[in-house]
Design a protein around this motif. Structure first.
Motif, PDB file in Angstrom:
ATOM      1  N   ARG A   1       6.969  32.562  19.073  1.00 38.52           N
ATOM      2  CA  ARG A   1       7.672  31.852  18.003  1.00 38.52           C
ATOM      3  C   ARG A   1       9.033  31.348  18.469  1.00 38.52           C
ATOM      4  NH1 ARG A   1       7.762  35.474  12.808  1.00 38.52           N
ATOM      5  NH2 ARG A   1       8.172  33.461  11.823  1.00 38.52           N
ATOM      6  N   VAL A   2       9.896  32.254  18.903  1.00 35.57           N
ATOM      7  CA  VAL A   2      11.213  31.878  19.416  1.00 35.57           C
ATOM      8  C   VAL A   2      11.484  32.713  20.665  1.00 35.57           C
ATOM      9  CG1 VAL A   2      12.144  31.264  17.146  1.00 35.57           C
ATOM     10  CG2 VAL A   2      12.433  33.598  18.000  1.00 35.57           C
ATOM     11  N   GLU A   3      12.562  32.392  21.366  1.00 38.36           N
ATOM     12  CA  GLU A   3      12.929  33.164  22.549  1.00 38.36           C
ATOM     13  C   GLU A   3      13.427  34.550  22.142  1.00 38.36           C
ATOM     14  OE1 GLU A   3      15.401  31.383  25.445  1.00 38.36           O
ATOM     15  OE2 GLU A   3      13.984  29.754  25.852  1.00 38.36           O
ATOM     16  N   TYR A   4      13.192  35.500  23.025  1.00 35.53           N
ATOM     17  CA  TYR A   4      13.621  36.880  22.805  1.00 35.53           C
ATOM     18  C   TYR A   4      14.494  37.280  23.982  1.00 35.53           C
ATOM     19  CZ  TYR A   4      13.055  41.816  21.318  1.00 35.53           C
ATOM     20  OH  TYR A   4      13.256  43.097  20.869  1.00 35.53           O
ATOM     21  N   ASN A   5      15.748  37.626  23.679  1.00 36.64           N
ATOM     22  CA  ASN A   5      16.723  37.987  24.703  1.00 36.64           C
ATOM     23  C   ASN A   5      17.149  39.431  24.507  1.00 36.64           C
ATOM     24  OD1 ASN A   5      18.854  37.736  26.697  1.00 36.64           O
ATOM     25  ND2 ASN A   5      20.286  37.480  25.007  1.00 36.64           N
ATOM     26  N   ILE A   6      16.947  40.256  25.521  1.00 36.05           N
ATOM     27  CA  ILE A   6      17.379  41.649  25.475  1.00 36.05           C
ATOM     28  C   ILE A   6      18.532  41.814  26.453  1.00 36.05           C
ATOM     29  CG2 ILE A   6      16.737  44.056  25.854  1.00 36.05           C
ATOM     30  CD1 ILE A   6      13.907  43.357  25.167  1.00 36.05           C
ATOM     31  N   GLU A   7      19.644  42.350  25.958  1.00 36.99           N
ATOM     32  CA  GLU A   7      20.822  42.585  26.786  1.00 36.99           C
ATOM     33  C   GLU A   7      20.951  44.072  27.090  1.00 36.99           C
ATOM     34  OE1 GLU A   7      23.624  39.096  24.763  1.00 36.99           O
ATOM     35  OE2 GLU A   7      24.066  41.209  24.399  1.00 36.99           O
ATOM     36  N   GLY A   8      21.623  44.380  28.207  1.00 41.25           N
ATOM     37  CA  GLY A   8      21.893  45.779  28.476  1.00 41.25           C
ATOM     38  C   GLY A   8      22.303  46.034  29.910  1.00 41.25           C
ATOM     39  N   ASN A   9      22.685  47.281  30.147  1.00 43.16           N
ATOM     40  CA  ASN A   9      23.134  47.714  31.474  1.00 43.16           C
ATOM     41  C   ASN A   9      21.922  48.159  32.284  1.00 43.16           C
ATOM     42  OD1 ASN A   9      24.267  48.925  33.712  1.00 43.16           O
ATOM     43  ND2 ASN A   9      25.867  49.979  32.571  1.00 43.16           N
ATOM     44  N   PRO A  10      21.604  47.457  33.354  1.00 47.01           N
ATOM     45  CA  PRO A  10      20.407  47.825  34.128  1.00 47.01           C
ATOM     46  C   PRO A  10      20.571  49.122  34.910  1.00 47.01           C
ATOM     47  CG  PRO A  10      21.641  46.140  35.300  1.00 47.01           C
ATOM     48  CD  PRO A  10      22.326  46.326  33.966  1.00 47.01           C
ATOM     49  N   PHE A  11      21.813  49.603  35.054  1.00 48.42           N
ATOM     50  CA  PHE A  11      22.068  50.808  35.827  1.00 48.42           C
ATOM     51  C   PHE A  11      22.061  52.076  34.979  1.00 48.42           C
ATOM     52  CE2 PHE A  11      24.845  47.607  38.239  1.00 48.42           C
ATOM     53  CZ  PHE A  11      23.786  47.193  39.031  1.00 48.42           C
ATOM     54  N   ALA A  12      22.006  51.938  33.649  1.00 53.67           N
ATOM     55  CA  ALA A  12      21.988  53.098  32.758  1.00 53.67           C
ATOM     56  C   ALA A  12      20.569  53.659  32.708  1.00 53.67           C
ATOM     57  CB  ALA A  12      22.462  52.705  31.363  1.00 53.67           C
ATOM     58  N   GLY A  13      20.435  54.934  33.053  1.00 52.06           N
ATOM     59  CA  GLY A  13      19.117  55.540  33.123  1.00 52.06           C
ATOM     60  C   GLY A  13      18.566  55.954  31.775  1.00 52.06           C
ATOM     61  N   PRO A  14      17.350  56.495  31.755  1.00 55.92           N
ATOM     62  CA  PRO A  14      16.737  56.965  30.514  1.00 55.92           C
ATOM     63  C   PRO A  14      17.562  58.076  29.872  1.00 55.92           C
ATOM     64  CG  PRO A  14      15.123  56.869  32.300  1.00 55.92           C
ATOM     65  CD  PRO A  14      16.469  56.673  32.924  1.00 55.92           C
ATOM     66  N   ARG A  15      17.522  58.114  28.534  1.00 60.55           N
ATOM     67  CA  ARG A  15      18.216  59.156  27.795  1.00 60.55           C
ATOM     68  C   ARG A  15      17.524  59.340  26.457  1.00 60.55           C
ATOM     69  NH1 ARG A  15      24.308  58.110  26.152  1.00 60.55           N
ATOM     70  NH2 ARG A  15      24.332  57.422  28.338  1.00 60.55           N
ATOM     71  N   GLY A  16      16.941  60.507  26.234  1.00 57.28           N
ATOM     72  CA  GLY A  16      16.227  60.741  24.990  1.00 57.28           C
ATOM     73  C   GLY A  16      15.102  59.735  24.806  1.00 57.28           C
ATOM     74  N   ASP A  17      15.105  59.060  23.654  1.00 58.02           N
ATOM     75  CA  ASP A  17      14.073  58.057  23.368  1.00 58.02           C
ATOM     76  C   ASP A  17      14.341  56.722  24.056  1.00 58.02           C
ATOM     77  OD1 ASP A  17      12.748  59.831  21.722  1.00 58.02           O
ATOM     78  OD2 ASP A  17      13.777  59.152  19.911  1.00 58.02           O
ATOM     79  N   TYR A  18      15.527  56.586  24.649  1.00 55.06           N
ATOM     80  CA  TYR A  18      15.858  55.326  25.339  1.00 55.06           C
ATOM     81  C   TYR A  18      15.292  55.387  26.759  1.00 55.06           C
ATOM     82  CZ  TYR A  18      18.611  51.545  27.393  1.00 55.06           C
ATOM     83  OH  TYR A  18      19.007  50.405  28.043  1.00 55.06           O
ATOM     84  N   PRO A  19      14.353  54.507  27.108  1.00 52.98           N
ATOM     85  CA  PRO A  19      13.694  54.600  28.417  1.00 52.98           C
ATOM     86  C   PRO A  19      14.424  53.895  29.551  1.00 52.98           C
ATOM     87  CG  PRO A  19      12.674  52.858  27.152  1.00 52.98           C
ATOM     88  CD  PRO A  19      13.742  53.466  26.258  1.00 52.98           C
ATOM     89  N   GLY A  20      15.496  53.165  29.227  1.00 50.90           N
ATOM     90  CA  GLY A  20      16.168  52.330  30.214  1.00 50.90           C
ATOM     91  C   GLY A  20      15.826  50.872  29.984  1.00 50.90           C
ATOM     92  N   LEU A  21      16.742  49.995  30.373  1.00 55.16           N
ATOM     93  CA  LEU A  21      16.572  48.564  30.094  1.00 55.16           C
ATOM     94  C   LEU A  21      15.357  47.988  30.807  1.00 55.16           C
ATOM     95  CD1 LEU A  21      17.854  46.005  28.772  1.00 55.16           C
ATOM     96  CD2 LEU A  21      18.966  45.607  30.974  1.00 55.16           C
ATOM     97  N   ILE A  22      15.192  48.313  32.070  1.00 53.52           N
ATOM     98  CA  ILE A  22      14.076  47.735  32.829  1.00 53.52           C
ATOM     99  C   ILE A  22      12.753  48.218  32.256  1.00 53.52           C
ATOM    100  CG2 ILE A  22      13.100  47.390  35.119  1.00 53.52           C
ATOM    101  CD1 ILE A  22      15.921  46.207  34.703  1.00 53.52           C
ATOM    102  N   ALA A  23      12.692  49.501  31.867  1.00 59.24           N
ATOM    103  CA  ALA A  23      11.466  50.020  31.268  1.00 59.24           C
ATOM    104  C   ALA A  23      11.144  49.309  29.957  1.00 59.24           C
ATOM    105  CB  ALA A  23      11.595  51.524  31.036  1.00 59.24           C
TER     106      ALA A  23
END
Length: 247
Positions: A66-88
């Protein structure tokens, strides 16, 4: 026309302040799309202070095709809890664009860009993986940055100019120097073959002046000001006002 990508982080902040699922971030995205925006942006962080991984996945399902999807974030920040990391997260949802930002938990908001010469070796394999996933890669940079040829060599396709200093200079009534620095940075990036995005504290008041100074501006990502203005004039109306400025 310059694409307007609406950052929905502030919708998530409001929801998280009360708990539950209201306001609904997907409904907000739908409203913005119906008003004509060309993209949706989110910036998930490891501390999950606003957009959460489940939001990232839910939006991916509704936005695809439908439209573009842009995800921002720090690629060097590792997984933490439910957050799997930006690349994941990018592996899971394969957004149109991933904007890499060197932010940390201690920052209230993103307030500086990468040092391209210093960070390039660490960025190279991550950019390569994102390219293999089919994601366009943009790097968050300060006005005045150089070495864009190094970014192009490793597969970066765009930069996003951090426009916070320009917005502050505009509010102070003397934007000329900050605006010139942004325009010069855009020219250098375009000469290296990179497209130019911009974001941070852009608003209805300052966006027109900025766009007029940056020929070929590909995209603006706007959240805080747009959501604030929407409190007074409505979300769809605010989106339409930004589109009118960009036209």
């Amino acid at each position: 026309m310059t694409l307007l990508s609406v950052n929905l982080n502030k919708i998530a902040v409001l929801r998280n302040s009360r708990g539950g699922n209201s306001p609904d971030i997907c409904r907000a995205a739908q409203t913005c799309i119906e008003a004509g925006c060309g993209g949706i942006t989110v910036h998930p962080r490891p501390d999950q202070r606003h957009v959460r991984p489940d939001d990232v996945r839910a939006l991916a399902a509704m936005l695809r095709g439908r439209v573009e999807y842009n995800i921002e974030g720090n690629p060097f920040a590792g997984p933490r809890g439910d957050y799997p990391g930006l690349i994941a997260l990018a592996r899971q949802v394969r957004p149109t664009q991933v904007t890499l930002v060197p932010d940390g938990d201690g920052q209230l908001t993103s307030d500086h860009g990468f040092d391209l010469r210093q960070d390039m070796a660490r960025l190279r394999p991550l950019v390569g993986e994102l390219n293999e996933l089919g994601c366009r890669v943009s790097l968050f940079v300060d006005a005045g940055s150089r070495d864009f040829d190094l970014a192009a060599v490793i597969g970066v396709q765009r930069i996003e100019i951090y426009t916070g200093p320009y917005a502050q200079a505009f509010a102070d009534g003397d934007p000329a120097g900050a605006l010139a620095a942004c325009a010069d940075t855009a020219r250098r990036a375009q000469q290296a073959g990179l497209a130019v995005n911009a974001g941070h504290d852009l608003s209805q008041a300052n966006l027109g002046t900025f766009k007029a100074a940056i020929p070929g501006l590909a995209e603006v990502s706007i959240g805080h000001a747009l959501i604030g203005e929407a409190l007074y004039e409505g979300l769809a109306t605010s989106v339409r006002h930004y589109l009118q400025i960009l036209r």
